[in-house]
Design a protein around this motif. Structure first.
Motif, PDB file in Angstrom:
ATOM      1  N   MET A 126       0.827  -1.153  -0.117  1.00 51.00           N
ATOM      2  CA  MET A 126       0.023  -0.175   0.086  1.00 51.00           C
ATOM      3  C   MET A 126       0.913   1.337   0.024  1.00 51.00           C
ATOM      4  SD  MET A 126      -3.166   1.098   2.365  1.00 51.00           S
ATOM      5  CE  MET A 126      -4.510   1.958   1.538  1.00 51.00           C
ATOM      6  N   VAL A 127       0.684   2.123  -0.795  1.00 53.34           N
ATOM      7  CA  VAL A 127       1.113   3.590  -0.847  1.00 53.34           C
ATOM      8  C   VAL A 127       0.241   4.456  -0.684  1.00 53.34           C
ATOM      9  CG1 VAL A 127       2.560   5.094  -2.551  1.00 53.34           C
ATOM     10  CG2 VAL A 127       2.672   2.482  -2.722  1.00 53.34           C
ATOM     11  N   PHE A 128       0.583   5.153   0.426  1.00 55.86           N
ATOM     12  CA  PHE A 128      -0.163   6.230   0.853  1.00 55.86           C
ATOM     13  C   PHE A 128      -0.109   7.946   0.225  1.00 55.86           C
ATOM     14  CE2 PHE A 128       0.179   3.250   4.106  1.00 55.86           C
ATOM     15  CZ  PHE A 128      -0.963   2.901   4.685  1.00 55.86           C
ATOM     16  N   GLN A 129      -1.034   8.587   0.185  1.00 51.03           N
ATOM     17  CA  GLN A 129      -1.073   9.915  -0.117  1.00 51.03           C
ATOM     18  C   GLN A 129      -0.002  10.928   0.350  1.00 51.03           C
ATOM     19  OE1 GLN A 129      -4.782  12.030  -0.069  1.00 51.03           O
ATOM     20  NE2 GLN A 129      -3.762  13.911  -0.332  1.00 51.03           N
ATOM     21  N   SER A 130       0.154  10.504   1.647  1.00 49.45           N
ATOM     22  CA  SER A 130       1.410  11.513   2.662  1.00 49.45           C
ATOM     23  C   SER A 130       2.595  10.759   2.938  1.00 49.45           C
ATOM     24  CB  SER A 130       0.747  11.836   3.923  1.00 49.45           C
ATOM     25  OG  SER A 130      -0.120  10.734   4.435  1.00 49.45           O
ATOM     26  N   PHE A 131       2.898   9.732   2.100  1.00 47.97           N
ATOM     27  CA  PHE A 131       4.056   8.746   2.002  1.00 47.97           C
ATOM     28  C   PHE A 131       3.960   7.866   3.183  1.00 47.97           C
ATOM     29  CE2 PHE A 131       5.609  13.297   0.774  1.00 47.97           C
ATOM     30  CZ  PHE A 131       5.044  13.035  -0.387  1.00 47.97           C
ATOM     31  N   GLU A 132       4.076   8.540   4.421  1.00 47.08           N
ATOM     32  CA  GLU A 132       4.317   7.903   5.701  1.00 47.08           C
ATOM     33  C   GLU A 132       5.520   6.977   5.707  1.00 47.08           C
ATOM     34  OE1 GLU A 132       2.620   8.496   8.102  1.00 47.08           O
ATOM     35  OE2 GLU A 132       0.647   9.409   7.219  1.00 47.08           O
ATOM     36  N   LEU A 133       6.366   7.467   5.092  1.00 42.52           N
ATOM     37  CA  LEU A 133       7.946   6.712   5.496  1.00 42.52           C
ATOM     38  C   LEU A 133       7.961   7.015   7.026  1.00 42.52           C
ATOM     39  CD1 LEU A 133       9.896   8.038   2.408  1.00 42.52           C
ATOM     40  CD2 LEU A 133       8.848   5.773   2.646  1.00 42.52           C
ATOM     41  N   PHE A 134       8.978   6.241   7.594  1.00 41.63           N
ATOM     42  CA  PHE A 134       9.239   6.284   8.985  1.00 41.63           C
ATOM     43  C   PHE A 134      10.653   7.255   9.175  1.00 41.63           C
ATOM     44  CE2 PHE A 134       7.800   1.601   8.232  1.00 41.63           C
ATOM     45  CZ  PHE A 134       6.583   1.881   8.612  1.00 41.63           C
ATOM     46  N   PRO A 135      10.128   8.381   9.846  1.00 45.94           N
ATOM     47  CA  PRO A 135      11.191   9.533   9.496  1.00 45.94           C
ATOM     48  C   PRO A 135      12.505   9.147  10.474  1.00 45.94           C
ATOM     49  CG  PRO A 135       9.398  10.043  10.980  1.00 45.94           C
ATOM     50  CD  PRO A 135       8.898   8.757  10.396  1.00 45.94           C
ATOM     51  N   HIS A 136      12.575   8.056  11.629  1.00 45.39           N
ATOM     52  CA  HIS A 136      13.637   7.872  12.157  1.00 45.39           C
ATOM     53  C   HIS A 136      14.470   6.808  11.593  1.00 45.39           C
ATOM     54  CE1 HIS A 136      10.748   4.813  12.953  1.00 45.39           C
ATOM     55  NE2 HIS A 136      11.418   4.059  13.617  1.00 45.39           N
ATOM     56  N   LEU A 137      14.233   6.349  10.217  1.00 52.48           N
ATOM     57  CA  LEU A 137      15.097   5.490   9.594  1.00 52.48           C
ATOM     58  C   LEU A 137      15.462   5.945   8.015  1.00 52.48           C
ATOM     59  CD1 LEU A 137      12.676   2.346   9.912  1.00 52.48           C
ATOM     60  CD2 LEU A 137      14.539   2.955  11.497  1.00 52.48           C
ATOM     61  N   THR A 138      16.808   5.402   7.509  1.00 56.34           N
ATOM     62  CA  THR A 138      17.151   5.899   6.360  1.00 56.34           C
ATOM     63  C   THR A 138      16.127   5.308   5.248  1.00 56.34           C
ATOM     64  OG1 THR A 138      18.482   4.206   5.934  1.00 56.34           O
ATOM     65  CG2 THR A 138      19.432   5.926   7.198  1.00 56.34           C
ATOM     66  N   ALA A 139      16.487   5.727   4.149  1.00 55.61           N
ATOM     67  CA  ALA A 139      15.587   5.178   3.000  1.00 55.61           C
ATOM     68  C   ALA A 139      15.809   3.776   2.935  1.00 55.61           C
ATOM     69  CB  ALA A 139      16.057   6.031   1.651  1.00 55.61           C
ATOM     70  N   LEU A 140      16.967   3.200   3.147  1.00 51.21           N
ATOM     71  CA  LEU A 140      17.269   1.928   2.927  1.00 51.21           C
ATOM     72  C   LEU A 140      16.767   1.018   4.067  1.00 51.21           C
ATOM     73  CD1 LEU A 140      19.211  -0.229   1.600  1.00 51.21           C
ATOM     74  CD2 LEU A 140      20.607  -0.193   3.484  1.00 51.21           C
ATOM     75  N   ALA A 141      16.623   1.564   5.369  1.00 54.21           N
ATOM     76  CA  ALA A 141      16.297   1.161   6.593  1.00 54.21           C
ATOM     77  C   ALA A 141      14.518   1.061   6.393  1.00 54.21           C
ATOM     78  CB  ALA A 141      16.494   1.565   7.803  1.00 54.21           C
ATOM     79  N   ASN A 142      13.931   1.963   5.919  1.00 51.95           N
ATOM     80  CA  ASN A 142      12.559   2.086   5.618  1.00 51.95           C
ATOM     81  C   ASN A 142      11.913   0.970   4.538  1.00 51.95           C
ATOM     82  OD1 ASN A 142      10.384   4.264   6.261  1.00 51.95           O
ATOM     83  ND2 ASN A 142      12.519   5.313   6.242  1.00 51.95           N
ATOM     84  N   VAL A 143      12.866   0.611   3.548  1.00 53.17           N
ATOM     85  CA  VAL A 143      12.646  -0.638   2.761  1.00 53.17           C
ATOM     86  C   VAL A 143      12.553  -1.847   3.067  1.00 53.17           C
ATOM     87  CG1 VAL A 143      12.700  -1.289   0.348  1.00 53.17           C
ATOM     88  CG2 VAL A 143      12.966   1.217   0.915  1.00 53.17           C
ATOM     89  N   ALA A 144      13.939  -1.830   3.924  1.00 56.21           N
ATOM     90  CA  ALA A 144      14.243  -3.118   4.691  1.00 56.21           C
ATOM     91  C   ALA A 144      13.272  -3.545   5.956  1.00 56.21           C
ATOM     92  CB  ALA A 144      15.974  -2.974   5.167  1.00 56.21           C
ATOM     93  N   GLU A 145      12.726  -2.502   6.514  1.00 54.50           N
ATOM     94  CA  GLU A 145      11.610  -2.719   7.607  1.00 54.50           C
ATOM     95  C   GLU A 145      10.730  -3.894   7.484  1.00 54.50           C
ATOM     96  OE1 GLU A 145      12.472  -1.672  10.488  1.00 54.50           O
ATOM     97  OE2 GLU A 145      10.853  -2.471  11.540  1.00 54.50           O
ATOM     98  N   GLY A 146      10.221  -3.960   6.445  1.00 52.79           N
ATOM     99  CA  GLY A 146       9.165  -5.109   6.188  1.00 52.79           C
ATOM    100  C   GLY A 146       9.788  -6.099   5.998  1.00 52.79           C
ATOM    101  N   PRO A 147      10.455  -6.600   5.061  1.00 53.72           N
ATOM    102  CA  PRO A 147      11.128  -7.802   5.215  1.00 53.72           C
ATOM    103  C   PRO A 147      11.982  -8.207   6.483  1.00 53.72           C
ATOM    104  CG  PRO A 147      11.774  -6.461   3.248  1.00 53.72           C
ATOM    105  CD  PRO A 147      11.147  -5.848   4.127  1.00 53.72           C
ATOM    106  N   ARG A 148      12.576  -7.350   7.152  1.00 57.02           N
ATOM    107  CA  ARG A 148      13.264  -7.448   8.371  1.00 57.02           C
ATOM    108  C   ARG A 148      12.115  -7.950   9.577  1.00 57.02           C
ATOM    109  NH1 ARG A 148      16.694  -9.199  11.155  1.00 57.02           N
ATOM    110  NH2 ARG A 148      18.148  -7.902  12.281  1.00 57.02           N
TER     111      ARG A 148
END
Lengths: 260, 219
Positions: free
Chosen positions: A98-120
């Motif tokens: 799911m992709v949200f209108q307001s992105f909702e990236l996790f601000p305390h994580l780097t781009a890489l860690a954001n993407v790795a968070e689900g698999p991890r």
């Protein structure tokens, strides 16, 4: 309704049905947000949900992965009704990005860690494997060089591409986009739509709530027009944009200044 | 009036040991009151209604009682209630923990509430459970936001440990008062005590100021 009539011009209707909505009803107190939605999403299809604000498009998307519960009707995902049990629902969510209108990236994580968070965290992959997958997904959305950056150091378009990579890292069967470009500056909308187009070309099944009519026209395989909690018309883009059969669709498109 | 500052130097070992106890009490209290604060906050936010009410009552009770009263209460009532003969140090620690946990719970609750709903939804859309979303997404962000508040609580706590002197815990305030009583060097001992609290407390306060600048929320 006559099935063959509703499916005419549907080029990918031969694929298996990934999501099937039947008579879906959603209420918020006295307000009826969805009043009986019937819609099919086939494998490899890009289904665009369009219509005025508050017509129920986003609500339907949020019901699809159980972020909102429904009061009536059925939503089937890959042939099974959406489970009510939290644990089973979580298993289903791992297969829907799911992709949200307001992105909702996790601000305390780097781009890489954001993407790795689900698999991890969810798929319980080892850090190395999760990071490898995250790098590959960032490369896919053209942001390999932004891996060590925090979201606050990225433009809106870049943040949304990271959010797409985050969803893709779960290797979902379907991607749900909730107005992915509505919060973006005009100059960064294109880069996000390009990534989405690329995904569609690769055969990803997508449900897209959007106000980008050009995108819906070019990339969409099937368009559903919402108004006041109902689908007033659905069909292939040529029908919806060139020869709409209902007054409501014509009204909506002319309000947007759509001229074909 | 003549001053005799040598009395401070003569009792340096006792004062040092007492200062150590004060620092130990501060660290031990926070080490327990932070996880307990998170737990009480989580209960207030997510638990079954009666449990939620219980957690709320706890917070409202201990936040609104004078700490010195809680210290006395722990000293006289805890042994009767639990049947345990706790040492003054353990009793003082229990009183401080009860008090600071209530404050920390409110701090954590505010921090958790300040994280917008979309963050939890994004975590859940990935397939995370509510607990995973709390641990991996909400708490790390909330912690950053409330760090300055926790640091202020820390500085208050450091000074408030002096209140457990009333039940004969041999921390700085108690020991300084004892020496005063034995030597009748009132002004010297009070000044020495003030100097030690201030010298240890001032850098902590400065650290809080720095944290407030360093961890200002940018989004």
């Amino acid at each position: 309704m006559n099935k063959s009539a509703t499916q005419s011009g549907r080029t990918k209707a031969g694929g298996i049905t990934i999501i099937r909505y039947r008579g879906v009803v959603k209420r918020y107190g006295d307000f009826q947000a969805l009043s009986g939605i019937d819609l099919d999403v086939h494998a490899g299809e890009v289904v665009c949900l369009i219509g005025p604000s508050g017509s129920g498009k986003s609500t339907l998307l949020r019901c699809t992965n159980g972020l909102e519960s429904i009061e009536g009707g059925d939503i089937e995902f890959e042939g099974t009704a959406l489970p009510r049990d939290e644990r089973e629902l979580r298993a289903v969510r791992t297969r829907m990005g799911m992709v949200f209108q307001s992105f909702e990236l996790f601000p305390h994580l780097t781009a890489l860690a954001n993407v790795a968070e689900g698999p991890r965290t969810v798929l319980r992959k080892h850090a190395a494997e999760a990071n490898r997958r995250a790098s590959a997904m960032l490369a896919k959305v053209g942001l390999a060089d932004k891996a060590p950056n925090y979201p606050s150091a990225l433009s809106g378009g870049q943040q949304q591409r990271v959010a797409i990579a985050r969803a893709l890292a779960m290797e979902p069967d379907v991607m749900l986009f909730d107005e992915p470009t509505s919060a973006l500056d005009p100059e960064t909308i294109g880069e996000v739509l390009n990534v989405m187009k690329q995904l569609a070309d690769e055969g990803m099944t997508m449900v897209v709530v959007t106000h980008e009519m050009t995108f819906a026209r070019r990339v969409g395989d099937w368009i559903a027009v919402f108004d006041a909690g109902r689908i007033v018309e659905q069909g292939p883009p040529e029908q919806i944009f060139d020869a709409p059969t209902t007054e409501r669709t014509r009204d909506f498109l002319s309000h947007l200044g759509w001229t074909g | 009036m003549t001053f005799d500052w040598s009395v401070v130097w003569q009792h340096r070992d006792a004062l040092m040991a007492a200062t150590g106890t004060t620092i130990l009490l501060t660290f031990a209290t926070m080490a327990i009151a932070v996880p307990c604060g998170i737990m009480v906050a989580a209960l207030r936010l997510y638990a079954w209604k009666p449990v939620r009410a219980l957690a709320t009552s706890y917070v409202e009770l201990f936040r609104n009682l004078p700490l010195i009263l809680v210290v006395y209460w722990a000293f006289y009532v805890l042994p009767i209630m639990t049947g345990l003969g706790l040492s003054p140090l353990a009793t003082g620690l229990a009183a401080l923990v009860l008090n600071v946990t209530a404050y920390n719970a409110e701090t954590f609750r505010a921090g958790i509430n300040s994280i917008r709903r979309g963050q939890v939804e994004a975590a859940m859309a990935l397939g995370m459970s509510r607990l995973q979303a709390l641990r991996r997404v909400v708490l790390p962000q909330a912690l950053r936001r409330i760090l300055p508040v926790l640091a202020s609580t820390w500085v208050s706590l450091f000074k408030d440990t002096s209140l457990v002197s009333v039940i004969a815990v041999t921390e700085l305030a108690y020991v300084a008062m004892q020496i005063r009583a034995q030597t009748f060097r009132v002004l010297e001992m009070l000044t020495a005590m003030a100097a030690i609290y201030w010298l240890l407390g001032y850098p902590q306060a400065k650290l809080v100021d720095w944290m407030q600048r360093r961890f200002a929320v940018t989004e």
